[in-house]
Design an enzyme around this catalytic site. Structure first.
Site, PDB file in Angstrom:
ATOM      1  N   TRP A 150       0.718  -1.274   0.066  1.00 46.09           N
ATOM      2  CA  TRP A 150      -0.014  -0.058  -0.229  1.00 46.09           C
ATOM      3  C   TRP A 150       0.917   1.683   0.143  1.00 46.09           C
ATOM      4  O   TRP A 150       1.663   1.467   1.133  1.00 46.09           O
ATOM      5  CB  TRP A 150      -1.125  -0.068   1.010  1.00 46.09           C
ATOM      6  CG  TRP A 150      -2.535  -1.155   0.992  1.00 46.09           C
ATOM      7  CD1 TRP A 150      -2.925  -1.471   0.609  1.00 46.09           C
ATOM      8  CD2 TRP A 150      -2.055  -2.293   2.094  1.00 46.09           C
ATOM      9  NE1 TRP A 150      -3.628  -1.876   0.705  1.00 46.09           N
ATOM     10  CE2 TRP A 150      -3.497  -3.370   1.340  1.00 46.09           C
ATOM     11  CE3 TRP A 150      -0.505  -3.192   2.491  1.00 46.09           C
ATOM     12  CZ2 TRP A 150      -2.824  -4.367   2.054  1.00 46.09           C
ATOM     13  CZ3 TRP A 150      -1.094  -4.337   3.166  1.00 46.09           C
ATOM     14  CH2 TRP A 150      -2.999  -5.045   2.994  1.00 46.09           C
ATOM     15  N   HIS A 173      -7.114   1.782   2.620  1.00 43.71           N
ATOM     16  CA  HIS A 173      -8.033   0.945   2.598  1.00 43.71           C
ATOM     17  C   HIS A 173      -8.911   0.928   4.204  1.00 43.71           C
ATOM     18  O   HIS A 173      -8.651   1.800   4.633  1.00 43.71           O
ATOM     19  CB  HIS A 173      -7.880  -0.784   2.609  1.00 43.71           C
ATOM     20  CG  HIS A 173      -6.732  -0.750   3.380  1.00 43.71           C
ATOM     21  ND1 HIS A 173      -6.161  -2.462   3.334  1.00 43.71           N
ATOM     22  CD2 HIS A 173      -6.438  -0.742   4.667  1.00 43.71           C
ATOM     23  CE1 HIS A 173      -5.333  -2.062   4.864  1.00 43.71           C
ATOM     24  NE2 HIS A 173      -5.642  -0.849   5.152  1.00 43.71           N
ATOM     25  N   ARG A 199      -4.306   5.947  -2.625  1.00 43.31           N
ATOM     26  CA  ARG A 199      -2.582   5.166  -2.618  1.00 43.31           C
ATOM     27  C   ARG A 199      -2.251   6.159  -3.945  1.00 43.31           C
ATOM     28  O   ARG A 199      -2.034   6.720  -4.849  1.00 43.31           O
ATOM     29  CB  ARG A 199      -3.142   4.025  -2.901  1.00 43.31           C
ATOM     30  CG  ARG A 199      -4.044   3.328  -2.459  1.00 43.31           C
ATOM     31  CD  ARG A 199      -3.765   1.272  -2.809  1.00 43.31           C
ATOM     32  NE  ARG A 199      -4.832   0.403  -1.568  1.00 43.31           N
ATOM     33  CZ  ARG A 199      -5.179  -0.372  -2.127  1.00 43.31           C
ATOM     34  NH1 ARG A 199      -4.209  -1.242  -3.132  1.00 43.31           N
ATOM     35  NH2 ARG A 199      -5.874  -0.897  -1.098  1.00 43.31           N
ATOM     36  N   GLN A 213     -13.597   2.054  -1.592  1.00 46.26           N
ATOM     37  CA  GLN A 213     -14.244   0.208  -1.745  1.00 46.26           C
ATOM     38  C   GLN A 213     -14.853   0.313  -0.371  1.00 46.26           C
ATOM     39  O   GLN A 213     -15.333   1.254   0.143  1.00 46.26           O
ATOM     40  CB  GLN A 213     -12.477   0.265  -0.600  1.00 46.26           C
ATOM     41  CG  GLN A 213     -11.006   0.204  -1.254  1.00 46.26           C
ATOM     42  CD  GLN A 213      -9.820  -0.989  -0.490  1.00 46.26           C
ATOM     43  OE1 GLN A 213     -10.213  -0.930   0.541  1.00 46.26           O
ATOM     44  NE2 GLN A 213      -8.817  -1.402  -1.446  1.00 46.26           N
ATOM     45  N   VAL A 256      -5.421 -11.421   7.661  1.00 44.95           N
ATOM     46  CA  VAL A 256      -6.079 -13.035   7.980  1.00 44.95           C
ATOM     47  C   VAL A 256      -5.787 -13.867   7.167  1.00 44.95           C
ATOM     48  O   VAL A 256      -4.491 -13.361   6.791  1.00 44.95           O
ATOM     49  CB  VAL A 256      -7.728 -11.912   6.193  1.00 44.95           C
ATOM     50  CG1 VAL A 256      -8.704 -11.036   6.313  1.00 44.95           C
ATOM     51  CG2 VAL A 256      -6.502 -12.142   4.848  1.00 44.95           C
ATOM     52  N   ALA A 298     -13.546 -11.993   6.546  1.00 50.86           N
ATOM     53  CA  ALA A 298     -13.230  -9.918   5.968  1.00 50.86           C
ATOM     54  C   ALA A 298     -13.745  -9.969   4.799  1.00 50.86           C
ATOM     55  O   ALA A 298     -12.924 -10.538   4.025  1.00 50.86           O
ATOM     56  CB  ALA A 298     -12.487  -9.321   6.730  1.00 50.86           C
TER      57      ALA A 298
HETATM   58  C1  FA5 Z   1      -6.631  -4.245  -0.088  1.00 53.80           C
HETATM   59  O1  FA5 Z   1      -7.050  -3.736   0.067  1.00 53.80           O
HETATM   60  C2  FA5 Z   1      -7.693  -5.261   1.879  1.00 53.80           C
HETATM   61  N1  FA5 Z   1      -7.989  -4.081   2.434  1.00 53.80           N
HETATM   62  C3  FA5 Z   1      -8.692  -6.272   0.619  1.00 53.80           C
HETATM   63  C4  FA5 Z   1      -9.731  -6.982   1.961  1.00 53.80           C
HETATM   64  C5  FA5 Z   1     -10.537  -6.430   3.164  1.00 53.80           C
HETATM   65  C6  FA5 Z   1      -8.569  -8.240   2.304  1.00 53.80           C
HETATM   66  C7  FA5 Z   1     -10.152  -7.875   3.889  1.00 53.80           C
HETATM   67  C8  FA5 Z   1      -8.986  -8.935   2.927  1.00 53.80           C
HETATM   68  C9  FA5 Z   1      -9.747  -8.748   4.473  1.00 53.80           C
HETATM   69  P1  FA5 Z   1      -6.672  -4.819  -1.888  1.00 53.80           P
HETATM   70  O2  FA5 Z   1      -5.263  -3.386  -2.157  1.00 53.80           O
HETATM   71  O3  FA5 Z   1      -6.466  -5.746  -2.978  1.00 53.80           O
HETATM   72  O4  FA5 Z   1      -6.748  -5.112  -0.485  1.00 53.80           O
HETATM   73  O5  FA5 Z   1      -7.203  -3.759  -2.685  1.00 53.80           O
HETATM   74  C10 FA5 Z   1      -8.643  -4.587  -2.315  1.00 53.80           C
HETATM   75  C11 FA5 Z   1     -10.031  -4.084  -3.717  1.00 53.80           C
HETATM   76  O6  FA5 Z   1      -9.622  -2.132  -3.796  1.00 53.80           O
HETATM   77  C12 FA5 Z   1      -9.248  -4.778  -4.992  1.00 53.80           C
HETATM   78  O7  FA5 Z   1      -9.789  -6.015  -5.452  1.00 53.80           O
HETATM   79  C13 FA5 Z   1      -9.366  -3.487  -6.690  1.00 53.80           C
HETATM   80  O8  FA5 Z   1     -11.036  -3.834  -6.441  1.00 53.80           O
HETATM   81  C14 FA5 Z   1      -9.161  -2.867  -5.472  1.00 53.80           C
HETATM   82  N2  FA5 Z   1      -7.999  -1.459  -6.097  1.00 53.80           N
HETATM   83  C15 FA5 Z   1      -7.073  -1.593  -5.396  1.00 53.80           C
HETATM   84  N3  FA5 Z   1      -6.517  -0.238  -5.337  1.00 53.80           N
HETATM   85  C16 FA5 Z   1      -7.036  -0.043  -6.476  1.00 53.80           C
HETATM   86  C17 FA5 Z   1      -6.855   1.502  -6.951  1.00 53.80           C
HETATM   87  N4  FA5 Z   1      -5.712   2.126  -7.577  1.00 53.80           N
HETATM   88  N5  FA5 Z   1      -7.740   1.499  -8.278  1.00 53.80           N
HETATM   89  C18 FA5 Z   1      -8.873   1.516  -7.956  1.00 53.80           C
HETATM   90  N6  FA5 Z   1      -9.094   0.140  -7.282  1.00 53.80           N
HETATM   91  C19 FA5 Z   1      -8.549   0.134  -6.507  1.00 53.80           C
END
Ligand code: FA5
Length: 330
Positions: A150, A173, A199, A213, A256, A298
């Site tokens: 992140w 997130h 981000r 999100q 998780v 989650a």
């Molecule tokens: C997370 O942010 C974790 N907090 C998710 C999570 C929650 C996992 C609870 C387990 C339990 P990640 O970085 O993969 O994970 O982001 C989750 C989702 O946010 C991605 O699958 C995507 O759909 C969206 N996402 C991530 N980065 C971006 C971005 N820069 N622009 C748009 N959508 C994004």
């Protein structure tokens, strides 16, 4: 008396008049240069002073009355005529421009509805967040390599959490709200957390610096991976009625265990939409729960990604262009 007779006839004719020409005929007949009333006024000079006074004032009175009546009727008639000419019932209607709901607001409402129908509550948390909730309490200590997952906007501020000053950042997130909620609630419960996330990364067709999100958290006794699978499947099937191809893929998130990611197939390609898993025991402990007594799952997904799939939006950057040609389509 002659004037009374003229009045009766004139009023009756005005009553029966139907066209503009009818009104004009009446005007000429009574008020024109050779009209009946005009002739009476003309012959006044031949009358006695007494007659002049009586007939003159009566005739003038009637002339005024008829003139007013005729001009009133004529303008009402002209208005009507104008409208009759303007309204063409056979013409297609004119479309009135209206404001449009942004596709993100639209999908957020729909997503909330689905989760509320599964008895989830909707809660929110702060966008400027402490390092503690965004990372530490989620089993990501300062030296943990997973922090690189992140890229973070740090703020030049401190926030006091549990008596300690911690750094402040724009949340990367919605997961920090998991811990915030657990600290103040006793299980069982199930919540979703919609919100803005940030981000510090390069943008492309599926990545934005600022996106949204929706987090999900369900905690209780004996909650298992089967419950997680059921909730996600039910959610996706309701959001995308009809045929939808999706898959669960093993993945890693420090908060998780086990962790998964969910992909949706779009035009032959898999698109990652969600991270999920069983809440890590260290996270339960950070929230002062006993992991032997309660468990849970989650998940967190990107709202833009789901909206892109649902509405066929090819590029995530379109959401923030403020271009009315984009929003008009929804
Ligand atoms: C997370 O942010 C974790 N907090 C998710 C999570 C929650 C996992 C609870 C387990 C339990 P990640 O970085 O993969 O994970 O982001 C989750 C989702 O946010 C991605 O699958 C995507 O759909 C969206 N996402 C991530 N980065 C971006 C971005 N820069 N622009 C748009 N959508 C994004």
């Amino acid at each position: 008396m002659e004037i009374e007779d003229i009045k009766l006839r004139a009023l009756e004719m005005i009553e029966r008049a139907k066209t503009k020409e009818d009104f004009e005929t009446i005007r000429i007949q009574f008020l024109g240069r050779k009209g009946e009333l005009t002739s009476i006024l003309r012959t006044l000079s031949e009358k006695s002073i007494e007659e002049k006074r009586i007939i003159g004032s009566k005739a003038n009175e009637l002339r005024k009355e008829l003139e007013d009546l005729l001009s009133g009727k004529l303008s009402a008639y002209e208005n009507l005529e104008e409208h009759e000419h303007k309204i063409d019932l056979s013409k297609p209607g004119k479309k009135i421009a209206r404001g449009h709901i942004h596709p993100l607001s639209k999908i957020e409402e729909e997503i909330k509805k689905i989760f509320i129908s599964m008895n989830f509550s909707v809660v929110e948390g702060p966008e400027a967040e402490s390092e503690y909730y965004n990372f530490d309490a989620l089993n990501i200590p300062a030296d943990h390599p997973a922090r690189d997952m992140w890229d973070t906007f740090w703020l030049n501020k401190k926030m006091n959490v549990h008596g300690k000053d911690t750094n402040v950042l724009m949340r990367t997130h919605t997961s920090p709200v998991q811990v915030r909620y657990m600290e103040h609630h006793v299980p069982p419960f199930q919540i979703i957390v919609p919100g803005r996330t940030f981000r510090y990364e390069a943008t492309d067709a599926s990545h934005e610096v600022n996106f949204h999100q929706i987090e999900g958290l369900m905690i209780g006794k004996d909650i298992t991976f089967a419950n997680l699978k059921y909730v996600i499947e039910t959610f996706l099937k309701q959001l995308f009625p009809g045929k939808l191809e999706f898959r669960f893929r093993p993945s890693y998130f420090p908060f998780v265990e086990p962790g998964i990611e969910v992909d949706i197939k779009l035009k032959g390609k898999w698109m990652e939409v969600m991270g999920a898993g069983m809440v890590h025991r260290n996270v339960l402990i950070a929230a002062k729960y006993n992991p032997e007594e309660v468990q849970g799952f989650a998940f967190g997904f990107g709202m833009e990604r789901l909206a892109m799939i649902k509405y066929g939006i090819p590029d995530i950057r379109l959401f923030y262009t403020s271009d009315a040609r984009f929003t008009k389509q929804f």
